[in-house]
Design a protein around this motif. Structure first.
Motif, PDB file in Angstrom:
ATOM      1  N   ARG A 144     -66.852 -13.731 110.038  1.00  0.00           N
ATOM      2  CA  ARG A 144     -66.421 -14.123 111.383  1.00  0.00           C
ATOM      3  C   ARG A 144     -65.110 -13.467 111.808  1.00  0.00           C
ATOM      4  O   ARG A 144     -64.693 -13.605 112.958  1.00  0.00           O
ATOM      5  N   GLN A 145     -64.451 -12.746 110.890  1.00  0.00           N
ATOM      6  CA  GLN A 145     -63.146 -12.174 111.205  1.00  0.00           C
ATOM      7  C   GLN A 145     -63.069 -10.691 110.812  1.00  0.00           C
ATOM      8  O   GLN A 145     -62.187 -10.287 110.060  1.00  0.00           O
ATOM      9  N   PRO A 146     -63.986  -9.853 111.296  1.00  0.00           N
ATOM     10  CA  PRO A 146     -64.011  -8.467 110.826  1.00  0.00           C
ATOM     11  C   PRO A 146     -62.777  -7.655 111.167  1.00  0.00           C
ATOM     12  O   PRO A 146     -62.330  -6.827 110.362  1.00  0.00           O
ATOM     13  N   VAL A 147     -62.200  -7.865 112.357  1.00  0.00           N
ATOM     14  CA  VAL A 147     -61.014  -7.091 112.732  1.00  0.00           C
ATOM     15  C   VAL A 147     -59.820  -7.505 111.878  1.00  0.00           C
ATOM     16  O   VAL A 147     -59.090  -6.656 111.339  1.00  0.00           O
ATOM     17  N   TYR A 148     -59.614  -8.799 111.726  1.00  0.00           N
ATOM     18  CA  TYR A 148     -58.518  -9.299 110.898  1.00  0.00           C
ATOM     19  C   TYR A 148     -58.656  -8.790 109.467  1.00  0.00           C
ATOM     20  O   TYR A 148     -57.679  -8.296 108.872  1.00  0.00           O
ATOM     21  N   CYS A 149     -59.863  -8.882 108.913  1.00  0.00           N
ATOM     22  CA  CYS A 149     -60.083  -8.433 107.534  1.00  0.00           C
ATOM     23  C   CYS A 149     -59.829  -6.935 107.394  1.00  0.00           C
ATOM     24  O   CYS A 149     -59.227  -6.487 106.408  1.00  0.00           O
ATOM     25  N   ALA A 150     -60.289  -6.163 108.371  1.00  0.00           N
ATOM     26  CA  ALA A 150     -60.107  -4.710 108.318  1.00  0.00           C
ATOM     27  C   ALA A 150     -58.631  -4.337 108.354  1.00  0.00           C
ATOM     28  O   ALA A 150     -58.174  -3.461 107.601  1.00  0.00           O
ATOM     29  N   THR A 151     -57.855  -5.003 109.211  1.00  0.00           N
ATOM     30  CA  THR A 151     -56.435  -4.674 109.312  1.00  0.00           C
ATOM     31  C   THR A 151     -55.678  -5.095 108.063  1.00  0.00           C
ATOM     32  O   THR A 151     -54.789  -4.366 107.583  1.00  0.00           O
ATOM     33  N   LYS A 152     -56.004  -6.250 107.519  1.00  0.00           N
ATOM     34  CA  LYS A 152     -55.307  -6.715 106.321  1.00  0.00           C
ATOM     35  C   LYS A 152     -55.685  -5.873 105.102  1.00  0.00           C
ATOM     36  O   LYS A 152     -54.844  -5.609 104.226  1.00  0.00           O
ATOM     37  N   SER A 153     -56.935  -5.438 105.040  1.00  0.00           N
ATOM     38  CA  SER A 153     -57.331  -4.528 103.973  1.00  0.00           C
ATOM     39  C   SER A 153     -56.600  -3.198 104.098  1.00  0.00           C
ATOM     40  O   SER A 153     -56.127  -2.629 103.111  1.00  0.00           O
ATOM     41  N   GLY A 154     -56.479  -2.704 105.337  1.00  0.00           N
ATOM     42  CA  GLY A 154     -55.739  -1.478 105.576  1.00  0.00           C
ATOM     43  C   GLY A 154     -54.288  -1.609 105.154  1.00  0.00           C
ATOM     44  O   GLY A 154     -53.714  -0.699 104.527  1.00  0.00           O
ATOM     45  N   LEU A 155     -53.667  -2.747 105.472  1.00  0.00           N
ATOM     46  CA  LEU A 155     -52.276  -2.968 105.090  1.00  0.00           C
ATOM     47  C   LEU A 155     -52.138  -3.089 103.577  1.00  0.00           C
ATOM     48  O   LEU A 155     -51.139  -2.642 103.003  1.00  0.00           O
ATOM     49  N   ARG A 156     -53.139  -3.666 102.939  1.00  0.00           N
ATOM     50  CA  ARG A 156     -53.110  -3.755 101.471  1.00  0.00           C
ATOM     51  C   ARG A 156     -53.074  -2.359 100.850  1.00  0.00           C
ATOM     52  O   ARG A 156     -52.254  -2.081  99.962  1.00  0.00           O
ATOM     53  N   PHE A 157     -53.945  -1.479 101.283  1.00  0.00           N
ATOM     54  CA  PHE A 157     -53.982  -0.147 100.693  1.00  0.00           C
ATOM     55  C   PHE A 157     -52.733   0.652 101.053  1.00  0.00           C
ATOM     56  O   PHE A 157     -52.244   1.451 100.239  1.00  0.00           O
TER      57      PHE A 157
END
Length: 240
Positions: A144-157
């Motif tokens: 339900r939160q694809p944009v949030y997950c994508a940005t947080k994954s990007g910040l993690r890497f």
């Protein structure tokens, strides 16, 4: 790091985890400069004696204005906490692409731009820290939160790579990965939520103990599941 006498720039400090961090960092003896968008919350934090810069971090102009406002300040800790959650669920209808753009900028571009803008300030300090607040959902996404997950994954890497780049410079790079926390952002989430004060406490503890990561609450279990089987971890989080 001993926080007494340190100056911390903490984004998104008028609500949720950020607000708890501001108070706990002050208790540790740090000087905290924070940011917020909501005028009433900004005023409330100023009434409590905090320096608050009104800043919209969902665009380049807002980030640049923040950098200009802290120019010349001896910042020891950059704590990228501000984040936005955007409704982006095709099962409910067509999402607002413009809303996604703002969240992507606030969650990913802003921390990168702030890090770039302040790196020389941080290098000049005897010791300094960059803390990026990502999420357990940076490891395994929720449908339900694809944009949030994508940005947080990007910040993690970004954080992982940045830590490697800054080895030996005196700048410590920490990633904080909260679980579902009891904040306004999660008002419509029925899952069990960690109190924001406890989440903030564990982030502060990671700074004081010079840890690379703060896997907070249920994120610890998610990290274990992901190390055993990424598919298993996804089967759990994708349902939410």
């Amino acid at each position: 790091m001993i926080l007494t006498g340190k100056t911390v720039l903490l984004t998104g400090g008028t609500n949720g985890i950020g607000r708890e961090l501001v108070f706990q960092l002050r208790t540790k003896g740090a000087t905290v400069i924070t940011t917020g968008r909501n005028p009433e919350r900004v005023a409330a934090m100023r009434a409590d004696g905090f320096e608050v810069i009104e800043a919209d971090l969902s665009n380049a102009a807002g980030v640049d204005a923040l950098l200009a406002a802290v120019a010349g300040r001896p910042i020891d800790v950059l704590l990228n906490n501000a984040g936005q959650l955007v409704d982006h669920d095709f099962r409910k209808g067509l999402p607002d692409a413009d809303a996604a753009d703002g969240a992507i900028y606030a969650n990913l571009n802003a921390p990168i731009r702030l890090t770039t803008g302040l790196i020389e300030v941080l290098r000049a300090r005897p010791e300094s820290v960059i803390v990026n607040v990502t999420s357990g959902l940076a490891i395994s996404p929720a449908a339900r939160q694809p944009v949030y997950c994508a940005t947080k994954s990007g910040l993690r890497f970004y954080t992982l790579a940045l830590r490697e780049q800054l080895k030996g410079t005196g700048i410590k790079v920490i990633e904080a990965l909260p679980p579902v926390v009891d904040t306004q952002m999660n008002d419509d989430n029925s899952m069990k939520k960690m109190p924001a004060a406890e989440c903030a406490r564990q982030i502060v503890d990671a700074i004081e103990k010079d840890r690379d990561e703060a896997n907070i609450g249920m994120t610890k279990a998610l990290r274990i599941a992901e190390s055993i089987s990424p598919a298993l971890a996804r089967s759990v989080t994708l349902r939410f």
